[in-house]
Design an enzyme around this catalytic site. Structure first.
Site, PDB file in Angstrom:
ATOM      1  CG  HIS A   1      -1.909   1.113   1.211  1.00  0.00           C
ATOM      2  ND1 HIS A   1      -2.724   1.372   0.136  1.00  0.00           N
ATOM      3  CD2 HIS A   1      -2.228   2.067   2.146  1.00  0.00           C
ATOM      4  CE1 HIS A   1      -3.498   2.419   0.402  1.00  0.00           C
ATOM      5  NE2 HIS A   1      -3.203   2.853   1.607  1.00  0.00           N
TER       6      HIS A   1
ATOM      7  CG  HIS B   1      -3.383   6.500   2.397  1.00  0.00           C
ATOM      8  ND1 HIS B   1      -4.137   5.365   2.631  1.00  0.00           N
ATOM      9  CD2 HIS B   1      -3.503   7.243   3.535  1.00  0.00           C
ATOM     10  CE1 HIS B   1      -4.668   5.408   3.836  1.00  0.00           C
ATOM     11  NE2 HIS B   1      -4.311   6.544   4.403  1.00  0.00           N
TER      12      HIS B   1
ATOM     13  CB  CYS C   1      -2.665   3.024  -3.162  1.00  0.00           C
ATOM     14  SG  CYS C   1      -1.859   1.393  -3.142  1.00  0.00           S
TER      15      CYS C   1
END
Length: 250
Positions: free
Chosen positions: A30, A42, A152
């Site tokens: 991530h 994010h 992401c």
């Protein structure tokens, strides 16, 4: 940081850094932009999830946010948030280790890091430009989440470079998606070759070679289907439409 690992300590963080943390036993990572004061901006898939199946199982398997009955004292309950969000570094890492994504690496270093999603040949813009893009997108969003074309990592790479893909049929900027694409193409080539050549060592070498080639050519640092798009223009319309319009103007 070294050739095999981008792991860093929190004391090494600087505003504008593209950081990431591995999830689910290194199955995926991530990504986000560190903005200072222990906070990260994010991009999430939805309902606090980073990736998912689109079913109720996502909350149990993929969620990285604190549950609503035990919210983070700094971030509050983020379990139902989606899109571009801001979280503290602890919520972002979700008990994982901290890594910094590398920009402007040499082709040798790029290929030495056999797994995508850790570095790119593309150069990063100045920290103030990175922080400006992240701040604007926090207020205006980054379009719809797509695990292969707009995830992401794509978000963080755009914040760092301002680059967008100008063709809707292309795989996104993400190195993780690029690796999957490269692996699939390498398998196809190996299967084709195996019909006429049965030498296992040769097939393995051919497959590895094709994987490296396809991964290299899919990196945003050398692709030709990319264009630089100002963040103000990006948030004014569809990212693909804006990228295509800017490309035509060149």
């Amino acid at each position: 940081m070294g050739v095999l690992s981008n792991k860093i300590g929190r004391d090494e963080l600087k505003p504008g850094d593209h950081i990431y943390s591995w999830r689910l036993a290194y199955i995926y990572s991530h990504h986000g932009i560190y903005v200072g004061d222990g906070m990260v901006i994010h991009f999430t898939r939805g309902a606090g999830q980073e990736i998912g199946t689109g079913t109720v199982l996502d909350r149990k398997i993929f969620s990285s946010s604190h549950p609503s009955d035990n919210p983070c004292p700094k971030c509050g309950d983020q379990s139902r948030l989606d899109g571009v969000i801001q979280s503290c570094i602890d919520c972002f890492l979700s008990d994982g280790d901290l890594y910094r994504f590398e920009y402007g690496v040499s082709p040798v270093i790029f290929l030495a890091k056999a797994r995508g999603g850790t570095c790119t040949l593309a150069a990063s813009d100045a920290p103030e430009d990175v922080l400006h893009r992240a701040s604007v997108l926090l207020k205006n969003g980054f379009g719809g989440y797509h695990i292969f074309k707009n995830n992401c990592e794509d978000f963080a790479i755009y914040c760092k470079t301002g680059l967008l893909i100008s063709k809707s049929i292309s795989v996104g900027r993400s190195g993780q998606a690029g690796s999957l694409y490269a692996a699939a193409k390498a398998i196809d080539v190996s299967i084709d070759i195996s019909s006429s050549i049965a030498n296992f060592s040769f097939l393995t070498a051919a497959g590895c070679g094709m994987y490296c080639i396809y991964r290299f050519v899919s990196d945003i640092g050398i692709r030709r289907d990319v264009t630089k798009v100002p963040v103000e223009r990006l948030v004014s319309g569809s990212s693909l439409e804006v990228a295509a319009d800017v490309s035509k103007e060149k």
